[in-house]
Design a protein around this motif. Sequence first.
Motif, PDB file in Angstrom:
ATOM      1  N   ALA A   1      38.142  40.526  28.764  1.00 54.11           N
ATOM      2  CA  ALA A   1      37.842  39.094  28.793  1.00 54.11           C
ATOM      3  C   ALA A   1      37.217  38.739  30.131  1.00 54.11           C
ATOM      4  CB  ALA A   1      39.110  38.271  28.573  1.00 54.11           C
ATOM      5  N   ALA A   2      36.267  37.811  30.091  1.00 57.29           N
ATOM      6  CA  ALA A   2      35.642  37.279  31.303  1.00 57.29           C
ATOM      7  C   ALA A   2      35.527  35.773  31.147  1.00 57.29           C
ATOM      8  CB  ALA A   2      34.258  37.900  31.520  1.00 57.29           C
ATOM      9  N   SER A   3      35.785  35.038  32.209  1.00 62.94           N
ATOM     10  CA  SER A   3      35.812  33.584  32.078  1.00 62.94           C
ATOM     11  C   SER A   3      34.430  32.971  32.296  1.00 62.94           C
ATOM     12  CB  SER A   3      36.815  32.968  33.057  1.00 62.94           C
ATOM     13  OG  SER A   3      36.377  33.143  34.383  1.00 62.94           O
TER      14      SER A   3
ATOM     15  N   PHE B   1      37.124  38.691  35.650  1.00 63.41           N
ATOM     16  CA  PHE B   1      37.290  39.536  34.465  1.00 63.41           C
ATOM     17  C   PHE B   1      38.687  40.119  34.430  1.00 63.41           C
ATOM     18  CE2 PHE B   1      36.220  42.179  38.017  1.00 63.41           C
ATOM     19  CZ  PHE B   1      37.053  43.277  37.883  1.00 63.41           C
ATOM     20  N   ALA B   2      39.045  40.659  33.273  1.00 61.50           N
ATOM     21  CA  ALA B   2      40.228  41.508  33.117  1.00 61.50           C
ATOM     22  C   ALA B   2      39.853  42.600  32.128  1.00 61.50           C
ATOM     23  CB  ALA B   2      41.424  40.713  32.615  1.00 61.50           C
ATOM     24  N   GLY B   3      40.376  43.789  32.329  1.00 58.06           N
ATOM     25  CA  GLY B   3      40.023  44.879  31.433  1.00 58.06           C
ATOM     26  C   GLY B   3      40.692  46.183  31.820  1.00 58.06           C
TER      27      GLY B   3
ATOM     28  N   LEU C   1      46.250  40.504  29.355  1.00 65.11           N
ATOM     29  CA  LEU C   1      45.009  40.510  30.122  1.00 65.11           C
ATOM     30  C   LEU C   1      44.267  39.181  30.049  1.00 65.11           C
ATOM     31  CD1 LEU C   1      43.549  44.035  29.239  1.00 65.11           C
ATOM     32  CD2 LEU C   1      44.297  43.278  31.491  1.00 65.11           C
ATOM     33  N   HIS C   2      44.246  38.547  28.886  1.00 67.03           N
ATOM     34  CA  HIS C   2      43.396  37.372  28.680  1.00 67.03           C
ATOM     35  C   HIS C   2      43.648  36.254  29.683  1.00 67.03           C
ATOM     36  CE1 HIS C   2      42.097  38.390  24.281  1.00 67.03           C
ATOM     37  NE2 HIS C   2      41.771  39.315  25.152  1.00 67.03           N
TER      38      HIS C   2
ATOM     39  N   PRO D   1      45.688  27.124  31.527  1.00 64.10           N
ATOM     40  CA  PRO D   1      45.660  27.159  30.054  1.00 64.10           C
ATOM     41  C   PRO D   1      44.315  27.641  29.535  1.00 64.10           C
ATOM     42  CG  PRO D   1      45.380  24.916  30.839  1.00 64.10           C
ATOM     43  CD  PRO D   1      45.677  25.749  32.050  1.00 64.10           C
ATOM     44  N   ILE D   2      44.346  28.421  28.461  1.00 58.33           N
ATOM     45  CA  ILE D   2      43.122  28.894  27.811  1.00 58.33           C
ATOM     46  C   ILE D   2      42.783  27.950  26.665  1.00 58.33           C
ATOM     47  CG2 ILE D   2      41.974  30.816  26.665  1.00 58.33           C
ATOM     48  CD1 ILE D   2      42.823  31.327  29.588  1.00 58.33           C
TER      49      ILE D   2
END
Length: 340
Positions: free
Chosen positions: A39-41, A74-76, A126-127, A311-312
């Motif tokens: 995921a990348a914001s 990012f996360a991964g 991760l998200h 929050p997403i």
Amino acid sequence: MTSGAAALCLGPGGSDGFTVHQLVRRRPAAVEIEVAVTAASVNPIDVRRSEGYGRKLLSLIGAGTFPLVLGNDFAGTVTAVGSRVVTFKIGDRVYGVKPASTEGTHASHVLVKAVHVLAVPEGLDLHPLAAIPYSFTTMWLAVRGAGLSRENAAGKNVLVHGAAGALGTLATQMLSSWGARVTAIARRSNSKVCLEAGASEVVEQTDKLFGSLGRTFDATLNFATWEDDRALLGCLRDGALGHATTVHPMLGNFDRLGWLRGMLKTVSQKKDHRRALPEGANNYTWVLFKPDKAALDDLRQFVEHNHVSLPIGLCKPLAAAGVAFDHVRKRQPGRVLLLP
């Protein structure tokens, strides 16, 4: 070299020109790792850069040419490591940031310096972590720019403008955990969000707000609008630590006025605002994002103790980037993630 990377590329046409391209992957340099991005914001700066903002100044660091891949955090999962990297191995779950470039994080794979990456604590998703590093680092630079730190924050009165946004929320979470008393400026509908983040008081912005607050604060932070910057300086007490803003006009000055006039305008505005600092206050800072090891060290501690979160609001694949960018552009609630 290996193949198989996909990236969201922006052409000269701006945000209508997003296309998903297949790119050739290269091996990481000695101090880099390659991460398969989970995921990348999408941050507000990504939306503004897609519309041309900052291109003049960012071109100096090679971040203004096309095709352009946006994204800073990012996360991964680690898929390759450079020869001098000893902190990570293939298969590690990580999150982190990249400086502004033409090879951002809105891609299936990203190369990043290992010092700009953190390990994901066991059991964490991760998200949510993908939404934090860029905003936290930018916020942290502002907090330090205003003269605040973990060592001196306890007992300080801090005024946070734009407290319900990502930077304001993280600042409130961090400063309150350090023992500061945070007064949050936000819409009435966002009062609960600010209080849950740790604000001691929430005040609603009105035409007479800043005069009514008085000159009582040790530090002020502006995450909202440049037009209120001078008014915030008027809320600092004599001998205050200082003020920092992330919404200054520097990049826009260069875009609009060119190199010479943009520089002169920027210098003039900074001098004008610095003169408005109260007696004894020395810190006045315009913040530009860059990865910072000390900021990431603090982020690691806060994440490990579950003291920071955002929050997403929306998750979309790269092919639906237009929807994701519109969500941010319209300031709809929640952070936005792209899922390569």
